[in-house]
Design a protein around this motif. Structure first.
Motif, PDB file in Angstrom:
ATOM      1  N   ASN A 349       0.816  -1.212   0.000  1.00  0.00           N
ATOM      2  CA  ASN A 349       0.000   0.000   0.000  1.00  0.00           C
ATOM      3  C   ASN A 349       0.852   1.265   0.000  1.00  0.00           C
ATOM      4  OD1 ASN A 349      -2.676  -1.008  -0.093  1.00  0.00           O
ATOM      5  ND2 ASN A 349      -2.514  -1.656   2.021  1.00  0.00           N
ATOM      6  N   TYR A 350       1.955   1.241   0.731  1.00  0.00           N
ATOM      7  CA  TYR A 350       2.866   2.399   0.762  1.00  0.00           C
ATOM      8  C   TYR A 350       3.418   2.675  -0.638  1.00  0.00           C
ATOM      9  CZ  TYR A 350       7.247   4.935   1.724  1.00  0.00           C
ATOM     10  OH  TYR A 350       8.292   5.834   1.713  1.00  0.00           O
ATOM     11  N   LEU A 351       3.889   1.639  -1.309  1.00  0.00           N
ATOM     12  CA  LEU A 351       4.445   1.817  -2.654  1.00  0.00           C
ATOM     13  C   LEU A 351       3.360   2.193  -3.656  1.00  0.00           C
ATOM     14  CD1 LEU A 351       6.942  -1.191  -2.736  1.00  0.00           C
ATOM     15  CD2 LEU A 351       7.478   1.229  -2.387  1.00  0.00           C
ATOM     16  N   LEU A 352       2.170   1.638  -3.474  1.00  0.00           N
ATOM     17  CA  LEU A 352       1.061   1.955  -4.386  1.00  0.00           C
ATOM     18  C   LEU A 352       0.657   3.416  -4.259  1.00  0.00           C
ATOM     19  CD1 LEU A 352      -0.857   0.676  -6.464  1.00  0.00           C
ATOM     20  CD2 LEU A 352      -2.459   0.234  -4.589  1.00  0.00           C
ATOM     21  N   GLN A 353       0.671   3.952  -3.048  1.00  0.00           N
ATOM     22  CA  GLN A 353       0.366   5.371  -2.855  1.00  0.00           C
ATOM     23  C   GLN A 353       1.313   6.242  -3.662  1.00  0.00           C
ATOM     24  OE1 GLN A 353       0.627   5.835   1.392  1.00  0.00           O
ATOM     25  NE2 GLN A 353      -1.341   4.860   1.803  1.00  0.00           N
ATOM     26  N   SER A 354       2.594   5.911  -3.622  1.00  0.00           N
ATOM     27  CA  SER A 354       3.584   6.687  -4.368  1.00  0.00           C
ATOM     28  C   SER A 354       3.428   6.501  -5.868  1.00  0.00           C
ATOM     29  CB  SER A 354       4.999   6.283  -3.950  1.00  0.00           C
ATOM     30  OG  SER A 354       5.233   6.566  -2.601  1.00  0.00           O
ATOM     31  N   LEU A 355       3.228   5.266  -6.290  1.00  0.00           N
ATOM     32  CA  LEU A 355       3.160   4.961  -7.719  1.00  0.00           C
ATOM     33  C   LEU A 355       1.985   5.675  -8.380  1.00  0.00           C
ATOM     34  CD1 LEU A 355       4.457   3.212  -9.963  1.00  0.00           C
ATOM     35  CD2 LEU A 355       2.803   1.431  -9.372  1.00  0.00           C
ATOM     36  N   VAL A 356       0.804   5.572  -7.783  1.00  0.00           N
ATOM     37  CA  VAL A 356      -0.392   6.186  -8.367  1.00  0.00           C
ATOM     38  C   VAL A 356      -0.323   7.704  -8.259  1.00  0.00           C
ATOM     39  CG1 VAL A 356      -2.900   6.402  -8.162  1.00  0.00           C
ATOM     40  CG2 VAL A 356      -1.821   4.155  -7.948  1.00  0.00           C
ATOM     41  N   SER A 357       0.105   8.208  -7.106  1.00  0.00           N
ATOM     42  CA  SER A 357       0.090   9.663  -6.892  1.00  0.00           C
ATOM     43  C   SER A 357       1.074  10.382  -7.804  1.00  0.00           C
ATOM     44  CB  SER A 357       0.403   9.970  -5.431  1.00  0.00           C
ATOM     45  OG  SER A 357      -0.582   9.425  -4.580  1.00  0.00           O
ATOM     46  N   THR A 358       2.283   9.855  -7.946  1.00  0.00           N
ATOM     47  CA  THR A 358       3.245  10.525  -8.825  1.00  0.00           C
ATOM     48  C   THR A 358       2.781  10.481 -10.280  1.00  0.00           C
ATOM     49  OG1 THR A 358       4.545   8.470  -8.869  1.00  0.00           O
ATOM     50  CG2 THR A 358       5.240  10.187  -7.335  1.00  0.00           C
TER      51      THR A 358
END
Length: 426
Positions: A349-358
């Motif tokens: 979830n932490y990595l997904l937050q960064s991936l989608v947001s950027t």
């Protein structure tokens, strides 16, 4: 937790669901929300610009959202996440000792894998990564502190955490002394501050259009430069993170987080000692200063950093205590149970937050950064996090681990864990 058999079929492997400490999953899920609330502003703006916490352009709801997050979120949730990292270390070590299995090599592999994830995240997705720091400090924790005696754990944790506070105090004293000493020293200090400010302004001026219009390759080069430029943070923040890790280890080894229902008086006392003092110090910190732009620091901004550091740990422990006490009530347990699946998939979830947001915000994606004011960032985070809660719940009804958690366990134990729940029960 029962000791496992010494047969090969019971070698050190990931914890089955019924042996997990469920409260830790709830806390991880809660920490994910706070970390996202803090990180999103660092994704919409260039990373180098984040020293200006509340820009002068903020008004109304945008100012209120930024002030609230600075006061009650920033610093508090990565501290909570660090506590949980230390707890996870202690759980894994305890289980290995009781099973009579090697702990050092699997944990070294685990830390190397985390370092790899962090470097990929920092260079290819978002430069504000914390995983690299966690992995580096984890090596120190493993090699130097895993056999520390119980009565030294919390004492050393407190000492290490307060190192940056001492650093800020020294910086405050030096700034004050330089500004009130000889005219020559004053002139030199002013010149140094002007150069530092000019350098910061130039970096922001270069990074801002790159974020909005740069290609993925150009942004990846910038992310790598950001990572290299901030390598010295390991020496500034590393001792503090190690201190938080050690306190997390103490909370597990003392039994307080393993059987919280047997230690409710401890959590009630900790709530009283930390929550209100933490709130008061956080309010005082935000009153002193909310801007830490290089070259424009003042003694008051140094005081703010010092107070922010102390209040972060106090509020982190206050939040933890409140959640642990709420978990003991049936109604609270039902509500907080929604956080547990997201916590079990914290890395994913932490990595997904960064991936989608950027991808949403940066120029090589949809380029929507300019459309997300501070208040709308909060709305975005709450909606995205609610979706993550639902997706995590759905995923874990079918699979034992999140995708990244599965890979991390594979690299840690060098055995392929069963993924599907049906396959695991056969």
């Amino acid at each position: 937790m029962q000791a496992t058999s010494n047969t090969d079929s019971h070698a050190l492997m990931p914890l089955p669901l019924d042996e997990r400490i469920q409260a830790l999953d709830v806390l991880r899920g809660f920490a994910l929300l706070g970390i996202f609330l803090m990180n999103v502003d660092f994704m919409v703006r260039p990373l180098v610009a984040i020293r200006d916490i509340l820009p002068a352009t903020l008004h109304g709801l945008d100012y209120a959202a930024a002030w609230f997050i600075f006061t009650f979120v920033q610093g508090k949730f990565w501290t909570l996440f660090s506590l949980l990292f230390g707890m996870g270390f202690a759980v894994m070590m305890t289980r290995a000792e009781r099973a009579g299995r090697d702990f050092v090599r699997p944990y070294l592999r685990r830390s190397v894998a985390l370092l790899g994830f962090g470097l990929i995240h920092a260079c290819l997705i978002w430069a504000g990564d914390i995983l690299v720091m966690y992995a580096l400090v984890a090596f120190v924790l493993l090699l130097g502190f895993r056999h520390l005696r119980m009565n030294w754990l919390w004492r050393l944790a407190l000492l290490l955490y307060l190192v940056p506070v001492l650093t800020y105090s020294i910086g405050m004293a030096r700034t004050y002394h330089a500004l009130h000493s000889t005219p020559a020293a004053y002139a030199q200090k002013v010149e140094e501050r002007e150069k530092a400010h000019e350098k910061w302004v130039n970096k922001v001026a270069v990074a801002e259009p790159l974020l909005l219009h740069g290609s993925y390759t150009a942004m990846s080069r910038q992310r790598t430069r950001d990572l290299v430029d901030h390598w010295w943070y390991v020496f500034l923040e590393g001792p503090m993170i190690l201190g938080v890790f050690l306190f997390g280890v103490w909370l597990i080894r003392s039994g307080r987080m393993v059987k919280p229902q047997a230690h409710l008086p401890f959590f009630r006392r900790m709530l009283r000692w930390t929550l209100l003092p933490g709130i008061l110090l956080a309010l005082l910190a935000s009153w002193c200063s909310t801007s830490f732009i290089p070259g424009l620091e003042t003694p008051l901004s140094q005081v703010s950093l010092m107070l922010l550091q102390i209040s972060s740990m106090l509020l982190c422990l206050g939040y933890l205590s409140a959640l642990m006490l709420w978990l003991q009530h049936p109604g609270g347990a039902r509500v907080l149970a929604w956080l547990a699946p997201a916590g079990r998939m914290a890395l994913t979830n932490y990595l997904l937050q960064s991936l989608v947001s950027t991808w949403l915000f940066y120029g090589y994606g949809l380029g929507l950064a300019v459309h997300f004011s501070r208040a709308w960032q909060v709305v975005y985070v709450l909606l995205f996090y609610a979706l993550q809660l639902l997706l995590s719940r759905w995923w874990l009804s079918r699979y034992r681990y999140g995708p990244m958690e599965w890979l991390w366990r594979y690299l840690t134990y060098l055995r392929r864990p069963p993924m599907r729940i049906v396959a695991a029960s056969m």
